[in-house]
Structures are given as structure tokens and as C-alpha cells.
Design an enzyme around this catalytic site. Structure first.
Site, mmCIF file in Angstrom:
data_model
loop_
_atom_site.group_PDB
_atom_site.id
_atom_site.type_symbol
_atom_site.label_atom_id
_atom_site.label_comp_id
_atom_site.label_asym_id
_atom_site.label_seq_id
_atom_site.Cartn_x
_atom_site.Cartn_y
_atom_site.Cartn_z
ATOM 1 N N ASP A 1 0.816 -1.207 0.000
ATOM 2 C CA ASP A 1 0.000 0.000 0.000
ATOM 3 C C ASP A 1 0.853 1.262 0.000
ATOM 4 O O ASP A 1 2.071 1.221 0.206
ATOM 5 C CB ASP A 1 -0.917 0.008 1.229
ATOM 6 C CG ASP A 1 -2.144 -0.876 1.058
ATOM 7 O OD1 ASP A 1 -2.387 -1.338 -0.071
ATOM 8 O OD2 ASP A 1 -2.846 -1.112 2.059
ATOM 9 N N LYS B 1 -3.793 3.494 -2.381
ATOM 10 C CA LYS B 1 -4.991 4.308 -2.553
ATOM 11 C C LYS B 1 -4.762 5.667 -1.906
ATOM 12 O O LYS B 1 -4.235 5.770 -0.813
ATOM 13 C CB LYS B 1 -6.209 3.657 -1.902
ATOM 14 C CG LYS B 1 -6.553 2.272 -2.419
ATOM 15 C CD LYS B 1 -7.806 1.762 -1.738
ATOM 16 C CE LYS B 1 -8.164 0.349 -2.193
ATOM 17 N NZ LYS B 1 -7.269 -0.644 -1.586
ATOM 18 N N MET C 1 -8.139 9.084 8.684
ATOM 19 C CA MET C 1 -8.588 9.492 7.344
ATOM 20 C C MET C 1 -9.625 10.612 7.412
ATOM 21 O O MET C 1 -10.556 10.654 6.610
ATOM 22 C CB MET C 1 -9.177 8.281 6.587
ATOM 23 C CG MET C 1 -8.243 7.090 6.512
ATOM 24 S SD MET C 1 -9.044 5.578 5.926
ATOM 25 C CE MET C 1 -10.147 5.212 7.323
#
Length: 261
Positions: free
Chosen positions: A36, A58, A173
Site C-alpha cells: 500500500d 490508494k 482518514m
């Protein structure tokens, strides 16, 4: 051909030293590493010669591979007989989608293990000089996603419970939703004077921390130009940073240290 095996591994919060011993062994023995965006790339130097490295990171508005493609990739590589290490930032089961990936592997009869990692909400706080619990300030910690599933337009958070029921809240996030987070917590009972810290790139040489309150943290974060990845910490434990901050942090664009903002 016999099926291989998949290791769903937490790479830790950013500082390469914080990966577990077992996590490192999974990197070293892998035939394929699917990694990631938020892992420390130095960890890939420990891959064996000839290992296939596949990036599937991502970030907001830009996914190298969508989640369903990652599922198919893990299944394909394992069915080819490979040892696959799926390397994720932090802990794979804390907003790392390890549960979804494990479900798919189980459906296809592929052996797998989940290898826990150090999660950013605790580690970034510690590196910023903020213990998430403390006998004088916090007996509880809640880890929360800072956004819902965008394709469903969800906000599944129980804001009143968060505002009144947890001493320390760690939002992952969530920096893009900071104004909404502060608004909701105040609306549902948190004092506007409650301490808040936003920690960008926690545990790395790029770490920066801004401290404020629910009332003024949005303005301070804008001034410092903080962005993702960031952890938002809400609670009185943030006060301890002034006493026990220990990790050297990066400078703002204006040349000021973040503490001066």
C-alpha cells in the site's frame, strides 16, 4: 499446482523500525509483495531477490487498483503457488480492509494469516508526545473512521456517544472532514475548548503536529497546510504534549516550527 498462502501484514505507522519481527519475516520469504501507499518503502529492501513487488496504493481520488481488483490479484497469485505478503500501513484490521480480503481468501480456500501491526492512531500520538490513555485524563480510547463509504454517502457514527462516552477519540482518514468532525462533536456535547491535535505523517521524518481546540483547530491546520495522511486526536490527553513531546518534527513552509503556530 498446490495453492500458496497469503499473509495480511501490518507494516506499522511509518517508522520502519516499528514493524513486528514476524511481519519482517513475511516480507523476507514472500514471492509476491502487494503493498500500500503508506508503508515505509525501505521495508521492500528486505524482499528476497526475484520477489515480485506490486503497488496497489490508494489516495483520495486516485486508486492504483480498486479493492475488487486487489482481491482477484491475491487469489490469482496464491493459486499460482506463491507466498504472497499483502503489506498494509498500520494494523491490517484497523481500517485496512484485512477482513474483506480474508473473507475472499476463505471463500476460495486459500490459506492465510493475519499479522497484526502497530496502528497509527496510537503510534503517531506517542511520537507527538500524547499518550492516548492516562490515569489523570483518559480511561477510554475510541478509534473512528473520519469518513463513511463515499459511494454510499454514509455517516454511521454515533456522534452523541462519541462526544459524551469516550475520553480520547482518534479519527483516521478525517483531515478532509475536520470542520464537520468538530461541528458534530460540539453539537452533541463536547466543549468547544476540548483539546485537539492533528498529526501529519506520524512517526516519520515528515511528521508535523498542530494543537488547538475544537473551536480553532480548523484554522490552525489550514495555516500549517496539513493534509493527508493525518490522525486527529480529540481529548484532554493532548495537554500532555507540552510536557513530554520528544520526537523532532518537520518545519512549516514559512520556516516556523509547528509548535509556534
Amino acid at each position: 499446482m498446490n495453492s500458496g498462502k497469503v499473509y495480511l501484514v501490518g507494516a506499522g505507522p511509518g517508522d520502519e523500525k516499528l514493524i513486528t519481527i514476524y511481519g519482517m519475516k513475511c516480507i523476507q520469504k514472500a514471492d509476491v509483495i502487494v503493498y500500500d501507499r503508506l508503508i515505509n518503502r525501505n521495508l521492500l529492501k528486505h524482499a528476497k531477490d526475484g520477489a515480485e513487488l506490486i503497488y496497489c496504493g490508494k489516495e483520495p481520488g486516485n486508486h492504483a487498483l480498486i479493492q475488487e481488483t486487489i482481491h482477484a490479484l491475491l487469489v490469482k497469485k496464491a493459486k499460482q503457488g506463491n507466498i504472497v505478503t499483502r503489506l498494509k500501513g498500520g494494523d491490517p484490521c484497523v481500517f485496512g480492509r484485512a477482513g474483506e480480503e480474508a473473507e475472499v481468501l476463505a471463500q476460495h480456500g486459500i490459506p492465510f494469516e493475519i499479522v497484526p501491526g502497530v496502528t497509527a492512531g496510537i503510534a503517531a500520538a506517542a511520537y507527538a508526545g500524547i499518550p492516548v490513555t492516562h490515569r489523570d485524563y483518559a480511561a477510554s480510547l475510541t478509534i473512528v473512521t473520519g469518513h463513511g463509504r463515499r459511494e454510499k454517502g454514509e455517516d454511521r457514527l454515533h456522534w452523541e456517544g462519541l462526544a459524551k462516552g469516550s475520553d480520547t477519540i482518534a479519527f483516521y482518514m478525517g483531515v478532509g472532514n475536520l470542520p464537520y468532525i468538530c461541528q458534530q462533536l460540539i453539537q452533541y456535547g463536547k466543549s468547544s475548548d476540548t483539546k485537539v491535535a492533528v498529526i501529519e505523517w506520524g512517526t516519520t521524518e515528515r511528521q508535523r503536529t498542530v494543537v488547538g481546540t475544537l473551536q480553532d483547530i480548523e484554522e490552525k491546520v489550514k495555516k500549517a497546510c496539513l493534509s493527508h495522511p493525518s490522525i486527529i486526536l480529540v481529548g484532554e490527553v493532548v495537554k500532555l504534549r507540552e510536557k513530554i513531546k520528544w520526537f523532532p518534527e518537520a518545519y512549516c513552509l514559512e520556516g516556523e516550527t509547528v509548535e509556534s503556530i
